[in-house]
Scaffold this active site. Structure first.
Site, PDB file in Angstrom:
ATOM      1  N   GLU A   1       0.831  -1.208   0.000  1.00 51.59           N
ATOM      2  CA  GLU A   1       0.000   0.000   0.000  1.00 51.59           C
ATOM      3  C   GLU A   1       0.867   1.260   0.000  1.00 51.59           C
ATOM      4  O   GLU A   1       0.599   2.219  -0.721  1.00 51.59           O
ATOM      5  CB  GLU A   1      -0.919   0.013   1.219  1.00 51.59           C
TER       6      GLU A   1
ATOM      7  N   ASP B   1      -5.364 -10.177   1.597  1.00 48.99           N
ATOM      8  CA  ASP B   1      -5.204  -8.773   1.991  1.00 48.99           C
ATOM      9  C   ASP B   1      -5.796  -8.606   3.384  1.00 48.99           C
ATOM     10  O   ASP B   1      -6.965  -8.261   3.552  1.00 48.99           O
ATOM     11  CB  ASP B   1      -5.902  -7.851   0.992  1.00 48.99           C
TER      12      ASP B   1
ATOM     13  N   SER C   1       6.047 -19.860  -0.883  1.00 53.35           N
ATOM     14  CA  SER C   1       6.021 -21.313  -0.694  1.00 53.35           C
ATOM     15  C   SER C   1       5.441 -22.017  -1.910  1.00 53.35           C
ATOM     16  O   SER C   1       4.800 -21.400  -2.773  1.00 53.35           O
ATOM     17  CB  SER C   1       5.219 -21.760   0.539  1.00 53.35           C
TER      18      SER C   1
ATOM     19  N   ASP D   1      -4.815  -3.171   6.362  1.00 51.33           N
ATOM     20  CA  ASP D   1      -5.182  -1.897   5.739  1.00 51.33           C
ATOM     21  C   ASP D   1      -4.561  -0.759   6.529  1.00 51.33           C
ATOM     22  O   ASP D   1      -4.569  -0.772   7.777  1.00 51.33           O
ATOM     23  CB  ASP D   1      -6.704  -1.698   5.711  1.00 51.33           C
TER      24      ASP D   1
END
Length: 819
Positions: free
Chosen positions: A195, A333, A261, A336
């Site tokens: 972000e 996600d 991974s 924030d």
């Protein structure tokens, strides 16, 4: 003169004698902490005898009459081999490193205090199931039994590092184990840094449409257009600069070095032996000792064997007699950033949808070795903790009179992830394992499961519920006082994607985009690389049926699909063009390099010169493409983004404009930039490794560096505690070894598979695993790096639950007897 000579000889002899005595004394004190694997200890906290049988690789096989005693034995074994590592993990998450290391770790401590992970872990203890609580307590008691033994028998303080640094040990607590899992979540999280970089780049680019080029979306529909970052804050004076001085705070990973991974599974219909197969290699930053510790526990539900993390009483990945499980980073996600507006009349308040509100504050004192303590004021908003403006380049994106807070799923005081991990070890089937997954909170992972008959994959971990009207859809820091930008709690577990027994009989994840759902059910906009999955698909579909060996072959594959894609694009106007040039000229060197690359198949083999030429070329190429637009911010793009270069050279939506150097009068073409970048790369190679291109070795540049995180920079000592190995692979190969991206050795491999395991239910005891260094964290132990040689060569050790085999090849048996 003779008298002077005799006295000089005496003094030299005395100095040598004292040096030898000093070395022997240091060795004696350090070696006192080497564990004795053949001992009998009478201790409290267990109900019956516990046996810890160490096989010839020092993997402990723990036999007990009940589960609590087995976890006690695991705690004792962890403390025998990795006590320093455990104490440092605990101090890190507590924000107490500066008590030992002084001011150099103050920033790390202040960040961890602000996140308050240890307090949240302490409060989460009450949320665990009774069985998990019992396991945590038993494990802590096992750790403390070893600490007591060290103190009572003067066993060298438990590890050599305790002689170098004064780090007193408090008794281990159940909260410590939960806190380490939260610390792992931090090490695996990179969304908030994406972000920040996206916001910085948006503020600098003269054409906002070009943001899609440099930070491309993984191909697939469903991504909405982003607003301009500055437009989210109308009337605010936005910064118009981009800092590139921040080096990050350990353990927060740099961009591109968060978790990764590989994992894949085959159903019986795609297995030559008729049983399911699973291969897993989780990728983390390389350290000495490794993050992973191999262990086997005999529980009431059966034997469990695989990779554990010292400090945590669970087999995080591995198998039982009937079930196998592997993990990869999901790239959910789950973070924030919010820009919080301060009240200009009272900076102790911030704006909310309902008006001004007081920060939740608490003072915390950070002790510093050799200095006066520092008091830090911790501030929380309704959106989460306030981050320091001086870190992570936050000043470059924060308007004056504002601060930045972070919302993150791991900031939960009711985190039941530990219970889920412990319950998973008792599951007997895929369906039973899936029933444990709603309890996972953080870190989010892709969990792949196989039992004897079926396979499944599920995204585990809490998924934030966002408002469809969210201004930036979580891709940019957003105004925290606007209700639509705030989280609406968590989505139900039914929203987590899951796949069971697919028709094709193959499941896998290489951190690739897993699903294409519109926001806010999208899972993520930022995924791992888009390249490895292409090679994996070829290898999986290239065979009708698979075996353990074919899964190992795929795990160790070193072909780069990125190289195969990019070279024909960037070299299309350079191959076999131009006049022959004399030796010693840049033109001739360029022709030799292109001739080598023309015959190369993209295999990143450590013994070949082509991988080094290619890697240096594309690194120089990306830098030339972005440097004039982004200036110092270009230093943040430390790793090559193949989709960006492909967009530019295919001129997708006008992306070829990146090839023109803004500050030059001439209009450069992409072929011009490719040619100049190749010359840049060859100059750098010549200065660093020599001009004889055919003699270059990729492995000389791409050495895996397993660095001791405390002693690794100390002169002389670093040669004993760090492990460097020439390795194949690269950033985009299945045998992944991500390069450092910066510094004088930018291609050092610093992030990759610290653990590899392949499990075959056609013959479970033929399953294999390995870790990247060795079992011991004691650098005087022969087990400090003995597995590293096997790991480097792509070899494994047996992963058997056969008790007789473990005992037959044992190097010692530790018996813990109840007092």
């Amino acid at each position: 003169m003779a008298t002077l000579f005799r006295w000089l000889l005496r003094l030299a002899s005395a100095a040598i004698f004292l040096s030898v005595v000093g070395v022997l004394l240091v060795y004696y004190l350090a070696s006192r902490s080497l564990p004795d694997y053949n001992e009998t200890l009478t201790t409290g906290g267990i109900s019956a005898e516990v046996e810890i049988v160490r096989d010839n690789a020092a993997v402990p096989h723990i036999f007990a009459t009940n589960d609590e005693d087995a976890f006690y034995g695991l705690g004792y074994a962890h403390a025998q081999d990795r006590l320093w590592q455990m104490v440092m993990l605990r101090r890190t998450v507590q924000g107490r490193l500066s008590e030992v290391f002084g001011r150099r770790t103050l920033d790390t401590d202040m960040l961890l205090r602000r996140l308050d992970l240890y307090t949240l872990a302490t409060r989460s203890v009450a949320s665990q199931s009774p069985e998990a609580t019992a396991a945590l307590r038993a494990y802590a008691a096992g750790v403390n039994a070893r600490i007591t033994e060290i103190n009572e028998q003067s066993l060298g303080r438990g590890a050599p590092e305790f002689f170098v640094f004064n780090a007193p040990m408090a008794p281990w607590q159940p909260a410590d184990s939960i806190a380490i899992v939260k610390l792992m979540a931090l090490q695996l999280s990179g969304q908030f840094r994406d972000e920040i970089l996206r916001a910085q780049t948006a503020l600098l680019l003269p054409d906002p449409d070009r943001l899609q080029d440099i930070l491309p979306d993984i191909p697939g529909s469903g991504t909405a257009a982003l607003p301009e970052y500055a437009s989210l804050f109308p009337g605010k004076a936005m910064p118009r600069y981009a800092s590139a001085d921040d080096q990050g705070v350990w353990p927060v990973p740099e961009r591109g070095l968060a978790g990764a991974s590989n994992v894949w599974a085959a159903a019986p219909s795609r297995s030559a032996g008729g049983g399911t197969l699973l291969a897993n290699d989780p990728h983390l930053g390389f350290t000495a000792p490794s993050t992973w510790y191999l262990a086997r526990l005999n529980l009431a539900s059966g034997g469990v064997i695989g990779g554990t993390i010292p400090g945590v009483p669970a087999v995080m990945l591995g198998r039982s007699e009937t079930l196998a499980w592997g993990i990869t980073s999901s790239y959910l996600d789950d973070q924030d950033l919010h820009i919080e507006e301060l009240n200009p009349e009272n900076t102790q308040q911030y704006r909310t949808p309902d008006g001004w509100a007081e920060f939740t504050t608490r003072r915390s004192i950070v002790e510093i070795a050799g200095e006066a303590p520092v008091t830090v004021t911790l501030r929380w908003t309704e959106n989460g903790p306030v981050l320091p403006r001086s870190r992570f380049d936050l000043e470059a994106i924060t308007p004056p009179g504002h601060v930045v807070s972070m919302n993150w799923t791991a900031l939960s005081a009711e985190d039941t992830s530990m219970t889920a991990a412990l319950d998973l070890m008792h599951a007997q089937t895929v369906n039973e394992a899936l029933e444990t997954t709603p309890l996972y909170v953080a870190p989010s992972q892709m969990l792949t499961l196989t039992d004897k008959d079926g396979i499944a994959m599920k995204l585990i971990g809490a998924m934030p519920s966002r408002d469809p009207r969210h201004q930036s859809q979580g891709r940019l820091p957003s105004p925290g006082w606007i209700e639509a930008n705030r989280w609406q709690g968590m989505l139900p577990d039914s929203a987590n994607p899951v796949w069971t027994d697919p028709e094709g009989g193959i499941l896998g994840n290489t951190n690739n985009k897993i699903i294409d759902r519109p926001f806010p059910m999208h899972v993520s906009f930022d995924w791992g690389d888009s390249q490895r999955v292409m090679r994996w698909s070829q290898l999986m579909q290239g065979r009708q049926v698979h075996t353990r060996d074919s899964f190992i072959e795929a795990q160790l594959d070193t072909v780069s699909p990125a190289a195969r894609t990019l070279l024909p694009l960037i070299g299309r106007d350079l191959w076999y063009t131009g006049e022959a040039a004399p030796d010693g000229t840049p033109e001739r060197q360029r022709q030799r390099a292109l001739d080598l690359l023309a015959d190369w198949n993209g295999e990143m083999n450590e013994h070949l010169p082509e991988p080094l030429i290619y890697a240096a070329w594309v690194r120089a190429l990306q830098d030339r493409l972005i440097r004039d637009e982004l200036g110092p911010l270009a230093d943040r793009y430390t790793h090559v983004e193949p989709l960006f270069i492909e967009r530019v050279f295919r001129d997708v939506d006008g992306a070829a404009t990146w090839c023109d150097v803004i500050r030059s009068v001439k209009e450069e073409t992409c072929s011009d930039i490719a040619r100049m970048a190749l010359d840049d790369a060859l100059v750098w190679i010549g200065e660093t490794y020599g001009t004889q291109l055919e003699s270059l070795r990729w492995g000389d540049a791409h050495q895996a560096v397993h660095k001791h995180q405390v002693l690794g920079d100390i002169p002389v000592l670093r040669y004993f505690v760090n492990i460097r190995q020439s390795t194949s692979g690269g950033d985009f190969t299945l045998e992944r070894g991500v390069s450092a991206g910066t510094g004088p050795e930018p291609f050092l491999s610093v992030h990759g598979a610290g653990y590899r395991g392949v499990y075959d239910f056609a013959d479970p005891d033929s399953s294999v695993f390995i870790n990247a260094t060795g079992q011991s964290g004691h650098f005087l132990s022969r087990h400090y790096d003995d597995l590293g040689t096997l790991w480097r060569r792509g070899e494994y050790i047996p992963m058997s639950l056969d008790e007789d085999l473990a005992r037959a090849a044992s190097i010692g048996v530790t018996r813990l007897e109840p007092r």
